[in-house]
Design an enzyme around this catalytic site. Structure first.
Site, mmCIF file in Angstrom:
data_model
loop_
_atom_site.group_PDB
_atom_site.id
_atom_site.type_symbol
_atom_site.label_atom_id
_atom_site.label_comp_id
_atom_site.label_asym_id
_atom_site.label_seq_id
_atom_site.Cartn_x
_atom_site.Cartn_y
_atom_site.Cartn_z
ATOM 1 N N LYS A 171 35.664 -31.410 -27.107
ATOM 2 C CA LYS A 171 34.396 -32.154 -27.151
ATOM 3 C C LYS A 171 33.293 -31.380 -26.441
ATOM 4 O O LYS A 171 32.153 -31.337 -26.898
ATOM 5 C CB LYS A 171 34.572 -33.545 -26.509
ATOM 6 C CG LYS A 171 33.319 -34.402 -26.645
ATOM 7 C CD LYS A 171 33.433 -35.800 -26.069
ATOM 8 C CE LYS A 171 32.138 -36.561 -26.383
ATOM 9 N NZ LYS A 171 31.978 -37.788 -25.624
ATOM 10 N N PHE A 187 34.004 -41.528 -23.640
ATOM 11 C CA PHE A 187 33.414 -42.866 -23.483
ATOM 12 C C PHE A 187 33.076 -43.439 -24.859
ATOM 13 O O PHE A 187 33.288 -42.785 -25.886
ATOM 14 C CB PHE A 187 32.174 -42.797 -22.579
ATOM 15 C CG PHE A 187 30.988 -42.071 -23.184
ATOM 16 C CD1 PHE A 187 30.932 -40.685 -23.174
ATOM 17 C CD2 PHE A 187 29.926 -42.767 -23.761
ATOM 18 C CE1 PHE A 187 29.847 -40.008 -23.717
ATOM 19 C CE2 PHE A 187 28.835 -42.099 -24.300
ATOM 20 C CZ PHE A 187 28.797 -40.716 -24.281
ATOM 21 N N GLY A 188 32.545 -44.647 -24.857
ATOM 22 C CA GLY A 188 32.033 -45.265 -26.083
ATOM 23 C C GLY A 188 33.063 -45.294 -27.203
ATOM 24 O O GLY A 188 34.185 -45.794 -27.032
ATOM 25 N N TYR A 189 32.680 -44.712 -28.335
ATOM 26 C CA TYR A 189 33.533 -44.762 -29.531
ATOM 27 C C TYR A 189 34.501 -43.567 -29.627
ATOM 28 O O TYR A 189 35.161 -43.405 -30.648
ATOM 29 C CB TYR A 189 32.639 -44.831 -30.786
ATOM 30 C CG TYR A 189 31.715 -46.031 -30.782
ATOM 31 C CD1 TYR A 189 32.200 -47.301 -31.075
ATOM 32 C CD2 TYR A 189 30.365 -45.902 -30.449
ATOM 33 C CE1 TYR A 189 31.363 -48.410 -31.044
ATOM 34 C CE2 TYR A 189 29.521 -47.009 -30.409
ATOM 35 C CZ TYR A 189 30.025 -48.255 -30.709
ATOM 36 O OH TYR A 189 29.198 -49.353 -30.673
ATOM 37 N N ASP A 190 34.590 -42.772 -28.587
ATOM 38 C CA ASP A 190 35.492 -41.596 -28.617
ATOM 39 C C ASP A 190 36.934 -41.932 -29.023
ATOM 40 O O ASP A 190 37.543 -41.176 -29.781
ATOM 41 C CB ASP A 190 35.511 -40.882 -27.254
ATOM 42 C CG ASP A 190 34.276 -40.018 -27.035
ATOM 43 O OD1 ASP A 190 33.557 -39.763 -28.016
ATOM 44 O OD2 ASP A 190 34.037 -39.608 -25.891
ATOM 45 N N HIS A 222 28.653 -33.410 -30.974
ATOM 46 C CA HIS A 222 27.240 -33.562 -31.319
ATOM 47 C C HIS A 222 26.344 -33.168 -30.138
ATOM 48 O O HIS A 222 25.375 -32.445 -30.292
ATOM 49 C CB HIS A 222 26.974 -35.008 -31.763
ATOM 50 C CG HIS A 222 27.529 -36.054 -30.827
ATOM 51 N ND1 HIS A 222 28.792 -35.982 -30.294
ATOM 52 C CD2 HIS A 222 26.982 -37.186 -30.303
ATOM 53 C CE1 HIS A 222 28.995 -37.017 -29.495
ATOM 54 N NE2 HIS A 222 27.913 -37.763 -29.495
ATOM 55 N N ARG A 223 26.751 -33.617 -28.932
ATOM 56 C CA ARG A 223 25.919 -33.332 -27.743
ATOM 57 C C ARG A 223 26.017 -31.845 -27.380
ATOM 58 O O ARG A 223 25.010 -31.211 -27.036
ATOM 59 C CB ARG A 223 26.409 -34.227 -26.578
ATOM 60 C CG ARG A 223 25.527 -34.226 -25.360
ATOM 61 C CD ARG A 223 25.799 -35.434 -24.472
ATOM 62 N NE ARG A 223 25.459 -36.684 -25.130
ATOM 63 C CZ ARG A 223 26.358 -37.554 -25.601
ATOM 64 N NH1 ARG A 223 27.648 -37.353 -25.451
ATOM 65 N NH2 ARG A 223 25.947 -38.642 -26.224
ATOM 66 N N ASP A 257 19.234 -39.444 -27.455
ATOM 67 C CA ASP A 257 19.535 -40.624 -28.249
ATOM 68 C C ASP A 257 20.658 -40.248 -29.194
ATOM 69 O O ASP A 257 20.562 -39.235 -29.909
ATOM 70 C CB ASP A 257 18.312 -41.153 -29.010
ATOM 71 C CG ASP A 257 18.566 -42.593 -29.427
ATOM 72 O OD1 ASP A 257 18.775 -43.434 -28.539
ATOM 73 O OD2 ASP A 257 18.607 -42.881 -30.640
ATOM 74 N N SER A 258 21.698 -41.025 -29.147
ATOM 75 C CA SER A 258 22.877 -40.650 -29.926
ATOM 76 C C SER A 258 23.515 -41.884 -30.523
ATOM 77 O O SER A 258 23.173 -43.015 -30.167
ATOM 78 C CB SER A 258 23.865 -39.893 -29.039
ATOM 79 O OG SER A 258 23.965 -40.494 -27.771
HETATM 80 P P1 IMP Z 1 21.968 -44.592 -26.702
HETATM 81 O O1 IMP Z 1 22.091 -44.757 -25.224
HETATM 82 O O2 IMP Z 1 20.987 -45.518 -27.339
HETATM 83 O O3 IMP Z 1 21.768 -43.173 -27.091
HETATM 84 O O4 IMP Z 1 23.339 -45.115 -27.261
HETATM 85 C C1 IMP Z 1 24.337 -44.270 -27.667
HETATM 86 C C2 IMP Z 1 25.457 -45.112 -28.274
HETATM 87 O O5 IMP Z 1 26.310 -44.274 -29.043
HETATM 88 C C3 IMP Z 1 26.326 -45.777 -27.253
HETATM 89 O O6 IMP Z 1 26.845 -46.953 -27.805
HETATM 90 C C4 IMP Z 1 27.453 -44.796 -27.050
HETATM 91 O O7 IMP Z 1 28.610 -45.394 -26.689
HETATM 92 C C5 IMP Z 1 27.554 -44.135 -28.409
HETATM 93 N N1 IMP Z 1 27.794 -42.706 -28.193
HETATM 94 C C6 IMP Z 1 26.866 -41.722 -28.048
HETATM 95 N N2 IMP Z 1 27.440 -40.546 -27.785
HETATM 96 C C7 IMP Z 1 28.756 -40.797 -27.762
HETATM 97 C C8 IMP Z 1 29.869 -39.957 -27.506
HETATM 98 O O8 IMP Z 1 29.763 -38.763 -27.211
HETATM 99 N N3 IMP Z 1 31.061 -40.562 -27.567
HETATM 100 C C9 IMP Z 1 31.226 -41.889 -27.860
HETATM 101 N N4 IMP Z 1 30.227 -42.716 -28.063
HETATM 102 C C10 IMP Z 1 28.989 -42.173 -28.025
#
Ligand code: IMP
Length: 202
Positions: A174, A149-152, A179-180, A66-67
């Protein structure tokens, strides 16, 4: 080699885990992604909910991640709700632009932010381990890079060479300092130590 079922349908996370655990722990995709309601108030609670759901369904050890992104000046949004920010926007690039827009409304607002990753290794109901990693930085003023991905693309990590590059422009960095990556490194140290202790037993 220990094997875990990945309690996630997120292909980007799976890809990162493949690199991060390479040759140490085997992380396999689940036959089917489960819809798990992330009703927890913390990353730990949500990681546990996901790992337990996969363990209960498939009866094998599960690994959940969970991130999320925590932005200092916007405590009411993102964080554990990062995946559910601006649900009307399908693309992460648009979510990123929306977030920049919120910060631009008040130029004096802090742009400090950090990513959090909590891993939950669910071996059985009696054996559950959590590991956390964080990376600190700032929210940039535009989207940069096409990796990750995501907010990178809007996250500028604190680094020795402060050239304003986003996480989406720093895939190798990265892979070691995110964090991961940090949560994975802690878990590997722990499992290595516990295996060493087992082998030392008379
Ligand atoms: P989860 O699936 O509930 O853990 O959601 C994680 C959320 O945080 C998603 O919106 C991801 O895009 C964002 N997120 C988590 N880890 C990363 C990352 O390593 N890079 C960019 N966005 C991340």
């Amino acid at each position: 080699m220990k094997t875990f079922l990945l309690a996630s349908g997120n292909a980007h996370k799976a890809e990162e885990f493949k690199e991060l655990f390479s040759g140490t722990i085997s992380v396999n995709a689940a036959p089917r992604t489960l819809e798990v309601d992330e009703t927890g108030k913390t990353f730990v609670e949500n990681a546990l909910l996901k790992a337990r759901a996969y363990y209960d369904t498939y009866k094998v050890a599960a690994l959940a991640d969970d991130s999320g992104l925590v932005v200092e000046s916007l405590p009411g949004i993102l964080g554990v709700q990062s995946a559910r920010f601006a649900p009307e926007l399908a693309e992460y690039s648009d979510k990123c632009r929306k977030l920049i827009g919120l910060l631009n409304q008040n130029p004096l607002q802090s742009r400090n932010a950090y990513f959090v990753c909590v891993l939950c290794f669910y071996l059985s109901p009696d054996e559950i381990y959590f590991f956390e990693g964080r990376v600190h930085g700032q929210i940039g003023s535009d989207l940069r890079g096409d990796k990750g991905f995501g907010y990178d693309p809007i996250f500028i990590p604190e680094r020795a060479e402060n050239d304003g590059k986003s996480l989406a422009e720093l895939p190798e960095w990265k892979n070691t300092f995110s964090h991961r990556a940090k949560a994975v490194q802690s878990s590997l140290e722990f499992f290595k130590e516990s295996m060493d202790k087992t082998h030392q037993r008379p």
